[in-house]
Design a protein around this motif. Structure first.
Motif, mmCIF file in Angstrom:
data_model
loop_
_atom_site.group_PDB
_atom_site.id
_atom_site.type_symbol
_atom_site.label_atom_id
_atom_site.label_comp_id
_atom_site.label_asym_id
_atom_site.label_seq_id
_atom_site.Cartn_x
_atom_site.Cartn_y
_atom_site.Cartn_z
ATOM 1 N N LEU A 46 0.827 -1.207 0.000
ATOM 2 C CA LEU A 46 0.000 0.000 0.000
ATOM 3 C C LEU A 46 0.863 1.260 0.000
ATOM 4 O O LEU A 46 0.490 2.292 -0.537
ATOM 5 C CB LEU A 46 -0.939 -0.004 1.217
ATOM 6 N N LYS A 47 2.049 1.192 0.638
ATOM 7 C CA LYS A 47 2.962 2.334 0.648
ATOM 8 C C LYS A 47 3.694 2.462 -0.685
ATOM 9 O O LYS A 47 4.474 3.382 -0.882
ATOM 10 C CB LYS A 47 4.000 2.172 1.769
ATOM 11 N N GLY A 48 3.490 1.480 -1.566
ATOM 12 C CA GLY A 48 4.134 1.553 -2.873
ATOM 13 C C GLY A 48 5.559 1.046 -2.872
ATOM 14 O O GLY A 48 6.364 1.416 -3.708
ATOM 15 N N GLN A 49 5.896 0.212 -1.887
ATOM 16 C CA GLN A 49 7.276 -0.259 -1.803
ATOM 17 C C GLN A 49 7.495 -1.553 -2.587
ATOM 18 O O GLN A 49 8.641 -1.980 -2.747
ATOM 19 C CB GLN A 49 7.664 -0.477 -0.330
ATOM 20 N N ILE A 50 6.392 -2.194 -2.986
ATOM 21 C CA ILE A 50 6.548 -3.464 -3.695
ATOM 22 C C ILE A 50 6.032 -3.291 -5.115
ATOM 23 O O ILE A 50 4.901 -2.843 -5.331
ATOM 24 C CB ILE A 50 5.787 -4.591 -2.977
ATOM 25 N N SER A 51 6.911 -3.610 -6.070
ATOM 26 C CA SER A 51 6.541 -3.428 -7.471
ATOM 27 C C SER A 51 5.945 -4.717 -8.030
ATOM 28 O O SER A 51 6.373 -5.816 -7.689
ATOM 29 C CB SER A 51 7.788 -3.030 -8.267
ATOM 30 N N ARG A 52 4.927 -4.522 -8.883
ATOM 31 C CA ARG A 52 4.335 -5.689 -9.547
ATOM 32 C C ARG A 52 5.310 -6.329 -10.535
ATOM 33 O O ARG A 52 5.107 -7.460 -10.966
ATOM 34 C CB ARG A 52 3.084 -5.265 -10.323
ATOM 35 N N LYS A 53 6.360 -5.547 -10.908
ATOM 36 C CA LYS A 53 7.279 -6.047 -11.942
ATOM 37 C C LYS A 53 8.116 -7.211 -11.426
ATOM 38 O O LYS A 53 8.606 -8.019 -12.211
ATOM 39 C CB LYS A 53 8.214 -4.919 -12.399
ATOM 40 N N ILE A 54 8.279 -7.264 -10.100
ATOM 41 C CA ILE A 54 9.057 -8.380 -9.529
ATOM 42 C C ILE A 54 8.257 -9.659 -9.764
ATOM 43 O O ILE A 54 7.043 -9.683 -9.553
ATOM 44 C CB ILE A 54 9.275 -8.164 -8.012
ATOM 45 N N PRO A 55 8.914 -10.742 -10.233
ATOM 46 C CA PRO A 55 8.193 -12.000 -10.434
ATOM 47 C C PRO A 55 7.485 -12.424 -9.154
ATOM 48 O O PRO A 55 8.004 -12.223 -8.054
ATOM 49 C CB PRO A 55 9.300 -12.991 -10.802
ATOM 50 N N GLU A 56 6.301 -12.993 -9.284
ATOM 51 C CA GLU A 56 5.474 -13.303 -8.120
ATOM 52 C C GLU A 56 6.192 -14.176 -7.107
ATOM 53 O O GLU A 56 6.053 -14.000 -5.891
ATOM 54 C CB GLU A 56 4.178 -13.986 -8.564
ATOM 55 N N GLY A 57 7.007 -15.084 -7.621
ATOM 56 C CA GLY A 57 7.693 -15.996 -6.704
ATOM 57 C C GLY A 57 8.718 -15.309 -5.824
ATOM 58 O O GLY A 57 9.069 -15.799 -4.750
ATOM 59 N N ARG A 103 6.709 -11.384 -1.440
ATOM 60 C CA ARG A 103 5.872 -12.026 -0.431
ATOM 61 C C ARG A 103 4.422 -11.588 -0.548
ATOM 62 O O ARG A 103 3.560 -12.151 0.116
ATOM 63 C CB ARG A 103 6.422 -11.726 0.961
ATOM 64 N N VAL A 104 4.163 -10.548 -1.349
ATOM 65 C CA VAL A 104 2.774 -10.168 -1.595
ATOM 66 C C VAL A 104 2.387 -10.756 -2.954
ATOM 67 O O VAL A 104 2.970 -10.407 -3.974
ATOM 68 C CB VAL A 104 2.619 -8.639 -1.605
ATOM 69 N N LYS A 105 1.437 -11.671 -2.940
ATOM 70 C CA LYS A 105 1.081 -12.376 -4.170
ATOM 71 C C LYS A 105 0.131 -11.531 -5.020
ATOM 72 O O LYS A 105 -0.465 -10.561 -4.531
ATOM 73 C CB LYS A 105 0.420 -13.733 -3.829
#
Lengths: 278, 428
Positions: B153-164, B167-169
């Motif tokens: 929610l803070k925008g620290q995790i990018s969707r571009k990182i492969p799902e595996g 830790r956020v699926k």
């Protein structure tokens, strides 16, 4: 009024009865054969020194000085720098004790009591023999506190009013009161050099000492401040015995001592006064 | 003007140019050095603040909670005791399932539950204990988001990182996006950081326990090191005879100041814990060890400060008949005080930032409770930073930087205090 001259091998010159005075203690080991001129001893002295030798480690600073300080007299000591005037003065209230390498031999009596005897209390001695130093050294506290400190630690005043009275009296005697009466709570270090020195004199007389030692009290002052202190010393002799070390001929030359400077009877004294020494 | 002096002037003028050039060059070296220092300091601070700032906010999710008496396992009007034992986790889970009925299968459900912090169940319990009339009602409640969900929610995790690799699926991201669109997410100031002790969950971890631990430890350190240090300095400087023994003591004190701090920790472990059997992990032992470490600093600076007091003040005091003790306490110490205080505060600041010796005496343990005294197990700020820096969870990275910011804040306050005290005493 007296001045004294003492040579390297410890010869006093002059006493209360002798007008030709001027103390020069010097360190010329090649000059051995001076002799005492006049009478360095008085009847019923306040303090007397007999065969006093002072050493700083191996170096002898004073050799075999014998001298009396009469009651209510001002004794002035003059001499070249480093000849031991201050050292001698500081032996009189054991201020040299704080210098670990300093050693004193001989007898120094304060009214027939040997001040170097084992059971002599230095605190009591210094309350009886006060000191004013070369450089004005007021405590970094208020003017009032500077003067009140001595009486307070000795328990001389039993109430605030009594202490106030001592402070005022001391400041008046040091002819400083009128200048500082509205600023007693201001720091003593904020005064001018001459005022500071008079404050130090007030501090010394606040504990009512019997003897006041003054180690070149005017050396750091201008002529006008010096003149004021000189006047003050002249007034103080009414009440106190004063031993003063000075470089000023005028200070040593008070009253009938004048003769020493105008018609020196001893060749050594003449040499010193006319600047042919060393 | 003679010819000779004229030539001199020319020669001096010629050399002047060189001398001024040298001076200019030197000044530039100096400026460059200062600038380099500032650049590094800026990089360091920017990095810490950049990493630590997000830790001061926390994400909350508005969940429609149904306080179903059956699910909670209590009747309306149940006693506090019964309410305490009720199944709030079940309520949180069922509420989440009700909001996202599409979640199916154990895996997906578990991921759904992981949107909310496990601390939420205790928040709900406290909430119900305060308002028992809520049983049987349904209402929207803001619940603390899980650290990973919060990070997204803070925008620290990018969707571009492969799902595996994250830790956020993807499915969690969808849910969170939906919640955000519905206005069911909110960012709040992180008060938990200052009101909670350590925790395994980054979103629940706070520095209160470490702050209290540091406070108690420093209290012990100050109470021991300051008086002992100052009195040792006064004795050595004013009263002790100068002989071989005092020379030896002086050399030893100077050497102790250079002993690595971890050695003091070993000493504390061997002597205070193993021999005197003082409690492990306690601020008492930590404080003793740190005071041993701080003592040389305090003694050395105090001695230097006492030494620098003009001898004329001592003579003046002795001259009016003050005893040596009165001379020291009435005149020398007040003048030396600014220097003594500065040295002591610098020593205390060192102690505040010290972690190595405290690791040796067990102050590195995982401690959630805020210590209530000097014998309670506790940890201190730098050790807490060390512990968090060692944790793999993303949430702890920002906590680490945030704790460093707090620690540096305290150090700045202490140094400012040193400067303030110095000015104040000097004015007198």
């Amino acid at each position: 009024m007296n001045s004294i001259a003492v040579t390297a091998d410890g010869i006093g010159e002059a006493g209360a009865s002798s007008p030709e005075a001027g103390l020069d203690i010097h360190d010329h080991s090649d000059v051995k054969d001076y002799e005492t001129v006049g009478e360095p001893f008085v009847e019923d002295p306040k303090m007397s020194a007999r065969n006093v030798n002072v050493y700083y480690a191996d170096k002898q600073a004073i050799m075999d000085v014998s001298l009396d300080i009469g009651k209510n007299e001002v004794i002035a000591m003059i001499g070249p720098s480093g000849c031991g005037k201050s050292t001698f003065l500081r032996t009189l209230n054991r201020m040299n004790d704080i210098i670990p390498i300093c050693r004193v031999e001989g007898n120094i009596n304060l009214e027939d009591q040997d001040i170097y005897r084992g059971d002599q209390d230095t605190v009591l001695l210094r309350a009886r023999v006060g000191m004013v130093f070369q450089k004005p050294n007021p405590f970094p506290k208020s003017i009032y506190e500077n003067v009140a400190y001595g009486p307070r630690i000795h328990g001389l005043a039993h109430s605030k009013a009594e202490l106030d009275e001592i402070v005022e009296k001391s400041l008046r005697r040091a002819s400083l009161f009128d200048e500082v009466k509205d600023a007693l709570d201001k720091p003593g270090t904020g005064l001018s050099g001459g005022q500071q020195q008079r404050l130090c004199i007030a501090r010394a007389i606040a504990v009512s000492p019997e003897v006041i030692l003054m180690d070149e009290p005017c050396s750091a002052l201008d002529p006008i401040a010096t003149a004021r202190i000189e006047e003050l010393i002249d007034e103080l002799k009414e009440r106190y015995t004063i031993a003063i070390v000075t470089h000023s001929m005028q200070q040593a030359e008070v009253g009938d001592t004048k003769e020493v400077f105008t018609m020196p009877k001893h060749e050594l004294t003449e040499n010193y006064i006319t600047g042919r020494f060393g | 003007m003679s010819k000779e002096s004229f030539t001199n002037t020319a020669a001096i003028q010629a050399s002047l140019k060189k001398r001024y050039a040298r001076e200019k060059r030197f000044q530039w070296y100096g400026r460059l050095a200062v600038l380099t220092g500032f650049v590094f300091l800026f990089i360091l601070l920017a990095d810490i603040v950049g990493k630590g700032a997000p830790a001061f906010t926390q994400q909350y999710i508005k969940v429609t909670v149904e306080f179903d008496p059956d699910r909670l396992g209590v009747e309306p009007g149940a006693s506090d005791e019964e309410l305490r034992k009720a199944d709030y986790l079940g309520v949180v889970k069922s509420s989440l399932r009700a909001m996202f009925p599409e979640a199916s299968g154990r895996q997906e459900k578990r991921q759904l539950y992981r949107l909310i912090s496990i601390g939420a169940e205790y928040d709900l319990r406290d909430y119900v204990l305060d308002n028992p009339e809520l049983i049987g009602q349904t209402l929207d409640i803001w619940l603390l988001a899980h650290a990973e969900a919060g990070a997204y929610l803070k925008g620290q995790i990018s969707r571009k990182i492969p799902e595996g690799d994250r830790r956020v699926k993807d499915i969690q991201m969808q849910w969170l996006d939906t919640l955000r669109e519905q206005g069911r997410t909110e960012s709040r100031f992180n008060t938990l950081f200052f009101t909670e002790g350590d925790s395994r969950e980054p979103e629940l971890a706070g520095i209160k326990a470490a702050l209290y631990g540091s406070f108690f430890t420093l209290l012990v350190t100050f109470l021991l090191a300051f008086p002992i240090g100052v009195f040792a300095a006064v004795y050595l400087e004013e009263f002790a005879p100068r002989n071989r023994l005092t020379d030896l003591i002086e050399i030893n004190i100077n050497n102790l100041a250079a002993v690595p701090s971890i050695v003091f920790g070993l000493l504390g472990l061997a002597v205070f814990i193993n021999f005197f059997e003082l409690p492990r992990s306690a601020p008492l032992v930590g404080g003793i060890v740190l005071s041993l470490m701080t003592l040389p600093t305090i003694i050395i600076t105090s001695r230097a400060s006492i030494q620098s007091v003009s001898p004329s003040i001592r003579e003046a005091a002795l001259g009016v008949g003050a005893s040596p003790l009165q001379t020291v306490f009435h005149h020398v110490l007040p003048v030396a005080m600014p220097g003594i205080l500065t040295g002591s505060i610098i020593g205390m600041a060192q102690a505040l930032g010290e972690s190595a010796p405290l690791l040796m005496i067990g102050m590195v343990a995982f401690i959630m409770d805020v210590p209530g005294g000097v014998t309670d197990p506790s940890t201190v700020l730098p050790v807490q930073i060390f512990l968090w820096a060692d944790s793999p969870e993303r949430g702890f990275t920002e906590k680490t930087s945030a704790a460093i910011m707090v620690l540096m804040g305290f150090l700045i306050v202490m140094n400012a205090l040193a400067i303030y005290l110095r000015r104040r005493f000097e004015l007198k």
